[in-house]
Design a protein around this motif. Structure first.
Motif, PDB file in Angstrom:
ATOM      1  N   ASP A  33       0.823  -1.215   0.000  1.00  0.00           N
ATOM      2  CA  ASP A  33       0.000   0.000   0.000  1.00  0.00           C
ATOM      3  C   ASP A  33       0.852   1.257   0.000  1.00  0.00           C
ATOM      4  OD1 ASP A  33      -2.305   1.728   0.369  1.00  0.00           O
ATOM      5  OD2 ASP A  33      -1.565   1.973   2.412  1.00  0.00           O
ATOM      6  N   ARG A  34       0.543   2.151  -0.918  1.00  0.00           N
ATOM      7  CA  ARG A  34       1.225   3.458  -0.985  1.00  0.00           C
ATOM      8  C   ARG A  34       0.233   4.568  -1.347  1.00  0.00           C
ATOM      9  NH1 ARG A  34       4.886   1.745  -6.109  1.00  0.00           N
ATOM     10  NH2 ARG A  34       4.613  -0.251  -5.081  1.00  0.00           N
TER      11      ARG A  34
ATOM     12  N   TRP B  18      -5.391   2.215 -10.803  1.00  0.00           N
ATOM     13  CA  TRP B  18      -4.127   1.772 -10.206  1.00  0.00           C
ATOM     14  C   TRP B  18      -3.929   0.267 -10.370  1.00  0.00           C
ATOM     15  CZ3 TRP B  18      -3.975  -1.704  -6.096  1.00  0.00           C
ATOM     16  CH2 TRP B  18      -5.224  -2.036  -5.549  1.00  0.00           C
ATOM     17  N   ALA B  19      -5.010  -0.457 -10.672  1.00  0.00           N
ATOM     18  CA  ALA B  19      -4.951  -1.902 -10.916  1.00  0.00           C
ATOM     19  C   ALA B  19      -5.919  -2.236 -12.042  1.00  0.00           C
ATOM     20  CB  ALA B  19      -5.307  -2.681  -9.656  1.00  0.00           C
ATOM     21  N   SER B  20      -5.567  -3.231 -12.832  1.00  0.00           N
ATOM     22  CA  SER B  20      -6.429  -3.639 -13.942  1.00  0.00           C
ATOM     23  C   SER B  20      -7.443  -4.685 -13.527  1.00  0.00           C
ATOM     24  CB  SER B  20      -5.578  -4.181 -15.092  1.00  0.00           C
ATOM     25  OG  SER B  20      -4.824  -5.314 -14.662  1.00  0.00           O
TER      26      SER B  20
ATOM     27  N   SER C 240      -0.039   3.166 -11.110  1.00  0.00           N
ATOM     28  CA  SER C 240      -0.016   3.037  -9.652  1.00  0.00           C
ATOM     29  C   SER C 240       1.265   3.567  -9.027  1.00  0.00           C
ATOM     30  CB  SER C 240      -0.192   1.561  -9.255  1.00  0.00           C
ATOM     31  OG  SER C 240       0.959   0.797  -9.614  1.00  0.00           O
ATOM     32  N   ASP C 241       2.338   3.654  -9.806  1.00  0.00           N
ATOM     33  CA  ASP C 241       3.655   3.974  -9.257  1.00  0.00           C
ATOM     34  C   ASP C 241       3.996   5.446  -9.474  1.00  0.00           C
ATOM     35  OD1 ASP C 241       6.218   4.057  -8.321  1.00  0.00           O
ATOM     36  OD2 ASP C 241       7.036   2.619  -9.757  1.00  0.00           O
TER      37      ASP C 241
ATOM     38  N   LYS D 237       8.587   7.914  -9.368  1.00  0.00           N
ATOM     39  CA  LYS D 237       9.494   8.644 -10.261  1.00  0.00           C
ATOM     40  C   LYS D 237       8.826   9.821 -10.957  1.00  0.00           C
ATOM     41  CE  LYS D 237      12.297   4.538 -11.143  1.00  0.00           C
ATOM     42  NZ  LYS D 237      12.805   3.576 -12.165  1.00  0.00           N
ATOM     43  N   ALA D 238       7.533   9.801 -11.037  1.00  0.00           N
ATOM     44  CA  ALA D 238       6.801  10.890 -11.686  1.00  0.00           C
ATOM     45  C   ALA D 238       5.408  10.976 -11.071  1.00  0.00           C
ATOM     46  CB  ALA D 238       6.696  10.649 -13.194  1.00  0.00           C
ATOM     47  N   PRO D 239       4.813  12.174 -10.981  1.00  0.00           N
ATOM     48  CA  PRO D 239       3.457  12.305 -10.419  1.00  0.00           C
ATOM     49  C   PRO D 239       2.460  11.493 -11.223  1.00  0.00           C
ATOM     50  CG  PRO D 239       4.512  14.453 -10.697  1.00  0.00           C
ATOM     51  CD  PRO D 239       5.373  13.466 -11.409  1.00  0.00           C
TER      52      PRO D 239
END
Length: 697
Positions: A317-318, A372-374, A389-390, A393-395
């Motif tokens: 979770d993030r 964020w998930a398929s 979801s990640d 490295k970038a917004p």
């Protein structure tokens, strides 16, 4: 002999009921197990151990609900977020308001019986993420149990409201632990969790002896310092899913701040756990591991706290995708076979059906739009993450947002229709990783490990974004994993639901109404003004053969704090009340509170464009979580665009701690004088923007 035996049996039953009623709140495990035999009462948070929030009462039905009128109302002391589910036992209502104040009323007339104020220090107001709310009490053998905002668990005499005992549940007084959830009681033990993950705490759930307050056991939801031996096998297992030791500085999170349910047959207690601390997975765990038991449903033995099994809803979770939402237990047929299941619609947007005997995944599907998930792995239920979801490295714009597809607002299950009624919402937000961890000396400053995203100030653009934040009431078929019907709302953050055997679903709305729908079709059948947003779960009960429906009204919580620009509360002001309805009643609500009026003048704007931009960044980072991003309040905390010239003259003193006795935290040592001036200038600029917008209309 048979008539005589029947007469004797009936007489003994009547005497037993009279004896129970003679002692206020005389609830025990037998009564809770047989709650369906006493549908006139609402004796536990979800009415029954399975937390279905379904009532067998039928006097109010889809045939006559249009005749509901206001029977009585009582004004609460504090006009802030009101999130309680009232309890009613033998004609007495027990409920709570903001600042954990407890009220007891005659459930038929609304006559006040007693009130208990735990005297939560006003300074605690800023040490919780989501306002000084409380979701209700528990009752057991003549006592009323309260979890106070400052972390105390308190037992009260149900007859008088006098304090019997009090214990401090806080593990570390240097951390900002709170309690907003309602206690549960199983086998003579009071169960309570805490909040505070955004402020850097370690999560746990604790059991206390209901008679004495003595601690029976405590189950931690995340591991402690890896340099120390783990407390038990469950913590040893969890430790393997964390990397490094960065989370120790921030506690790890995983707070059990709301949902629990209990299966007496399996003797399993189910608790939902919260998000990680900080949210940023890179800082917390070096971006590795599932991080057990964050965002999980955990099954425990209620007498010992022994771990039995878990299902992690959101590994890694993030996004603040808690699993603290309602855990509903039911026996339903799947593929033609009866299954003992638990159901949850957590923040992440997927509806889960889990085997409650062993935690095995049965099925899941998204009930709102998610990016964020398929989907979910059909065998394990693990989310299939997308690139979106990640945000390390970038917004990235994440859907749903950290406010969730379904937040704490209770959902309900109707075994007659087979539907779960979810107070859902479509939300989205940009998340951007911070470059380095944030360390501040104040317990009143949250730490997400993120840079606070900006919302546009342009009213037209903001209106377009607001249109994407919409509420929904979804009747969800858990077998087919699809919506049976949906009712759309203009705004998100709508209240919890109640379903009844009268083919009804009741819900309060954030725009100040209470509404009833047909449970099978979703057709709206009734509506009444509430004067304020309604958040908590309604209940229904019966006194002397007459059925009532009760709502707790009072706008507040997280939505009008940080998400002020995305709510439109110019017409619906906070006003906290108990609202109780019955057929044919004709009581009237007073007029609603009026919206604030702009002061005639403000100090001049002297800052440069760069200084105003810096003021905006500081405001959103330090002030926006209470007063609303971009200085647009949702109506609970004062909207600083309406500050009087007198308050502006005292601005630096207020920010430095002069109003601590009114709940305004001190930022002395956090902000220097130039920064305070930049924030003030930004507020003046936003006042001018509002005046210009009003003039253009």
């Amino acid at each position: 002999m048979k008539p005589l035996i029947a007469f004797v049996s009936f007489s003994l039953l009547s005497l037993a009921i009279q004896a129970q009623a003679a002692t206020p709140a005389n609830v025990d495990e037998a009564r809770l197990r047989d709650a369906d035999q006493q549908p006139q009462n609402w004796m536990a948070h979800g009415r029954t151990y399975d937390e279905q929030r379904f009532s067998p009462l039928t006097a109010i039905s889809d045939k006559n609900v249009a005749g509901l009128g206001l029977a009585w109302t009582q004004k609460l002391d504090v006009d802030r977020g009101t999130e309680a589910t009232p309890l009613v036992v033998d004609g007495v209502m027990y409920t709570t308001g903001a600042f954990s104040i407890v009220y007891a009323y005659d459930a038929a007339t609304g006559k006040p019986l007693w009130k208990y104020d735990p005297k939560v220090a006003i300074q605690k107001l800023s040490q919780g993420c989501c306002d000084v709310v409380n979701r209700g009490v528990a009752v057991w053998k003549g006592k009323v149990y309260l979890g106070a905002f400052d972390g105390r668990l308190i037992a009260l005499d149900a007859a008088t409201g006098k304090e019997v005992w009090s214990v401090d549940t806080v593990l570390d007084p240097n951390k900002s632990y709170t309690i907003t959830g309602a206690p549960r009681i199983v086998k003579g033990k009071v169960l309570i969790g805490n909040g505070g993950a955004e402020f850097g705490v370690r999560g746990y759930v604790t059991a206390y002896d209901a008679d004495t307050g003595k601690q029976a056991w405590r189950f931690f939801t995340v591991p402690g310092d890896p340099a120390l031996p783990p407390e038990n096998e469950a913590m040893a297992k969890a430790l393997k899913t964390w990397k490094g030791n960065g989370w120790v500085k921030w506690g790890g999170g995983g707070t059990v701040w709301d949902s629990m349910s209990y299966d007496p047959e399996l003797d399993l207690l189910y608790v939902g756990t919260g998000n990680g601390s900080p949210w940023n997975y890179q800082f917390r765990s070096q971006g590795e591991g599932d991080n057990l038991y964050l965002s999980s449903i955990v099954a425990l033995r209620p007498e010992t706290g022994e771990y039995v099994w878990h299902f992690q809803v959101t590994p890694k979770d993030r996004w603040d995708f808690t699993a603290t939402q309602q855990i509903i237990l039911a026996d339903i047929k799947i593929d033609g076979k009866p299954r003992k299941v638990l159901m949850q619609a957590p923040k992440n947007g997927f509806f889960y059906v889990i085997d409650r005997t062993n935690g095995a995944f049965i099925s899941g599907n998204n009930f709102v739009q998610v990016n964020w998930a398929s989907g979910l792995d059909p065998k394990t239920g693990r989310p299939l993450y997308t690139e979106q979801s990640d945000y390390s490295k970038a917004p990235k714009v994440i859907q749903p947002s950290f406010l969730g597809a379904h937040s704490w607002h209770p959902m309900s299950f109707n075994p007659q229709t087979g539907y779960v009624y979810i107070p859902a919402q479509d939300t989205l937000a940009e998340l951007k990783a911070a470059k380095e961890p944030l360390f501040l000396p104040s317990k009143s400053v949250v730490n997400f490990g993120l840079d606070v995203p900006d919302l546009p100030e342009d009213p037209k653009v903001l209106g377009q974004i607001r249109s994407l934040w919409r509420g929904k009431l979804i009747a969800w078929d858990p077998v087919k994993q699809q919506a049976a019907w949906t009712h759309e709302y203009v705004e998100s953050g709508n209240g919890g639901t109640l379903s009844t055997a009268g083919n009804l679903v009741f819900q309060g709305t954030s725009d100040g109404r209470v509404v009833a729908y047909a449970a099978d079709s979703g057709k709206q059948l009734w509506e009444h003004r509430a004067n304020s947003g309604v958040l908590g779960g309604p209940i229904t009960y019966e006194v002397k053969g007459e059925q009532y429906v009760a709502f707790m009204a009072g706008w507040g919580g997280i939505m009008p704090l940080i998400a002020g620009p995305l709510t439109d509360k110019g017409k619906v002001q906070p006003e906290s009340r108990v609202l109780v309805f019955k057929l044919g009643a004709k009581e009237q609500l007073p007029p609603p509170r009026q919206a604030p009026v702009l002061p005639p003048s403000t100090p001049p704007l002297t800052a440069s464009a760069d200084e105003i931009a810096q003021g905006r960044t500081l405001f959103n980072g330090m002030c926006g979580s209470c007063h609303g991003l971009n200085a647009i309040s949702g109506g609970v905390i004062p909207d600083l665009r309406y500050l009087s010239e007198e308050k502006h003259k005292a601005f630096v003193g207020i920010v430095s701690g002069a109003f601590m006795n009114k709940g305004m935290p001190s930022f002395a040592g956090v902000l220097d004088m130039p920064q305070m001036t930049q924030i003030q200038q930004y507020i003046i600029k936003r006042n001018q923007d509002l005046r210009a917008a009003n003039a253009a209309q």
